[in-house]
Design a protein around this motif. Structure first.
Motif, short mmCIF file in Angstrom:
data_model
loop_
_atom_site.label_atom_id
_atom_site.label_comp_id
_atom_site.label_asym_id
_atom_site.label_seq_id
_atom_site.Cartn_x
_atom_site.Cartn_y
_atom_site.Cartn_z
N PRO A 1 -6.60 -9.49 -11.68
CA PRO A 1 -5.18 -9.20 -11.40
C PRO A 1 -5.05 -8.00 -10.47
O PRO A 1 -5.87 -7.08 -10.49
CB PRO A 1 -4.60 -8.88 -12.78
CG PRO A 1 -5.60 -9.32 -13.77
CD PRO A 1 -6.93 -9.36 -13.08
N VAL A 2 -4.02 -8.01 -9.65
CA VAL A 2 -3.75 -6.91 -8.74
C VAL A 2 -2.51 -6.20 -9.26
O VAL A 2 -1.46 -6.81 -9.42
CB VAL A 2 -3.51 -7.44 -7.30
CG1 VAL A 2 -3.13 -6.31 -6.38
CG2 VAL A 2 -4.76 -8.16 -6.81
N CYS A 3 -2.66 -4.92 -9.55
CA CYS A 3 -1.56 -4.14 -10.12
C CYS A 3 -1.23 -2.97 -9.21
O CYS A 3 -2.11 -2.43 -8.56
CB CYS A 3 -1.95 -3.59 -11.49
SG CYS A 3 -2.55 -4.84 -12.61
N GLY A 4 0.02 -2.55 -9.19
CA GLY A 4 0.42 -1.37 -8.44
C GLY A 4 -0.03 -1.42 -6.99
O GLY A 4 -0.29 -2.48 -6.45
N GLY A 5 -0.11 -0.26 -6.35
CA GLY A 5 -0.60 -0.16 -4.98
C GLY A 5 -2.08 0.13 -4.97
O GLY A 5 -2.68 0.42 -6.01
N PRO A 6 -2.71 0.06 -3.81
CA PRO A 6 -4.16 0.29 -3.72
C PRO A 6 -4.59 1.64 -4.28
O PRO A 6 -5.67 1.76 -4.82
CB PRO A 6 -4.45 0.21 -2.23
CG PRO A 6 -3.36 -0.60 -1.67
CD PRO A 6 -2.15 -0.30 -2.54
N GLY A 7 -3.76 2.65 -4.17
CA GLY A 7 -4.12 3.97 -4.70
C GLY A 7 -4.15 4.01 -6.21
O GLY A 7 -4.67 4.94 -6.81
N GLY B 1 0.82 -1.22 0.00
CA GLY B 1 0.00 0.00 0.00
C GLY B 1 0.85 1.26 0.00
O GLY B 1 0.45 2.29 -0.56
N ARG B 2 2.03 1.19 0.61
CA ARG B 2 2.92 2.36 0.65
C ARG B 2 3.86 2.43 -0.54
O ARG B 2 4.22 3.52 -0.96
CB ARG B 2 3.73 2.34 1.95
CG ARG B 2 2.91 2.57 3.20
CD ARG B 2 3.78 2.75 4.44
NE ARG B 2 4.67 1.63 4.70
CZ ARG B 2 4.36 0.56 5.43
NH1 ARG B 2 3.17 0.47 5.97
NH2 ARG B 2 5.23 -0.39 5.64
N THR B 3 4.29 1.27 -1.05
CA THR B 3 5.37 1.25 -2.05
C THR B 3 4.94 0.74 -3.42
O THR B 3 5.66 0.97 -4.39
CB THR B 3 6.53 0.35 -1.56
OG1 THR B 3 6.08 -1.01 -1.52
CG2 THR B 3 7.04 0.79 -0.20
N GLY B 4 3.84 0.02 -3.48
CA GLY B 4 3.43 -0.60 -4.74
C GLY B 4 4.18 -1.89 -5.04
O GLY B 4 4.02 -2.46 -6.10
N VAL B 5 4.99 -2.35 -4.09
CA VAL B 5 5.81 -3.56 -4.29
C VAL B 5 5.20 -4.71 -3.50
O VAL B 5 4.91 -4.57 -2.31
CB VAL B 5 7.26 -3.31 -3.82
CG1 VAL B 5 8.09 -4.57 -3.92
CG2 VAL B 5 7.89 -2.18 -4.62
N MET B 6 5.01 -5.85 -4.21
CA MET B 6 4.46 -7.04 -3.55
C MET B 6 5.10 -8.27 -4.18
O MET B 6 5.23 -8.34 -5.40
CB MET B 6 2.94 -7.10 -3.73
CG MET B 6 2.30 -8.29 -3.02
SD MET B 6 0.52 -8.45 -3.35
CE MET B 6 -0.13 -6.96 -2.63
N PRO B 7 5.49 -9.25 -3.36
CA PRO B 7 6.04 -10.49 -3.92
C PRO B 7 5.04 -11.14 -4.88
O PRO B 7 3.84 -11.13 -4.63
CB PRO B 7 6.27 -11.38 -2.69
CG PRO B 7 6.39 -10.42 -1.55
CD PRO B 7 5.48 -9.27 -1.90
N PRO B 8 5.54 -11.71 -5.99
CA PRO B 8 4.65 -12.27 -7.01
C PRO B 8 3.69 -13.34 -6.49
O PRO B 8 2.54 -13.38 -6.92
CB PRO B 8 5.61 -12.88 -8.04
CG PRO B 8 6.95 -12.33 -7.74
CD PRO B 8 6.95 -11.82 -6.35
#
Length: 128
Positions: A105-111, A85-92
């Protein structure tokens, strides 16, 4: 010689007080950890709610299912979602499992994406 009052036993083991103190300190540590963990999970549920427009109960189920399908502890999944939510980075593997649970699909951060229309693919739960 003094006789202890009825119902009060003398302490035969002088270490028992220190053992009890240690056990109580450990219990306090575990309770503090549980409170922090609960807060992290609640915040991650909020991110899932904001991301996909699900109910709090459905958000909990999504987190639980992502945890089960990735074999990653629930608290760690929740922490990862907060970082995302803060960085837009999530393990695959978490991104894929979250996308599977939400049905997209989930892309980028929640914003970077808003709630989608329709109901999520949350097992065992209707969004109605």
């Amino acid at each position: 010689m003094t006789v202890p009052p009825t119902g009060v036993r003398p302490n035969p083991d002088p270490d028992s007080d220190s053992d009890q103190i240690f056990r109580l300190q450990e219990e306090v540590r575990q309770l503090k950890e549980a409170v922090v963990s609960h807060a992290v999970v609640d915040q991650a549920i909020g991110v899932v709610i904001a991301l996909d427009g699900v109910t709090p109960d459905e958000g909990w189920i999504v987190l639980k299912e992502v945890s089960q399908h990735t074999n990653i502890k629930l608290r760690n999944v929740a922490e990862t979602i907060l970082i995302w939510g803060r960085t837009g980075v999530m393990p695959p593997e978490i991104r894929a499992a979250l996308g599977d649970r939400l049905g997209r699909p989930v892309c980028g951060g929640p914003g970077l994406s808003g709630p989608r229309s329709g109901s999520p693919r949350v097992s065992g739960r209707s969004s109605r």
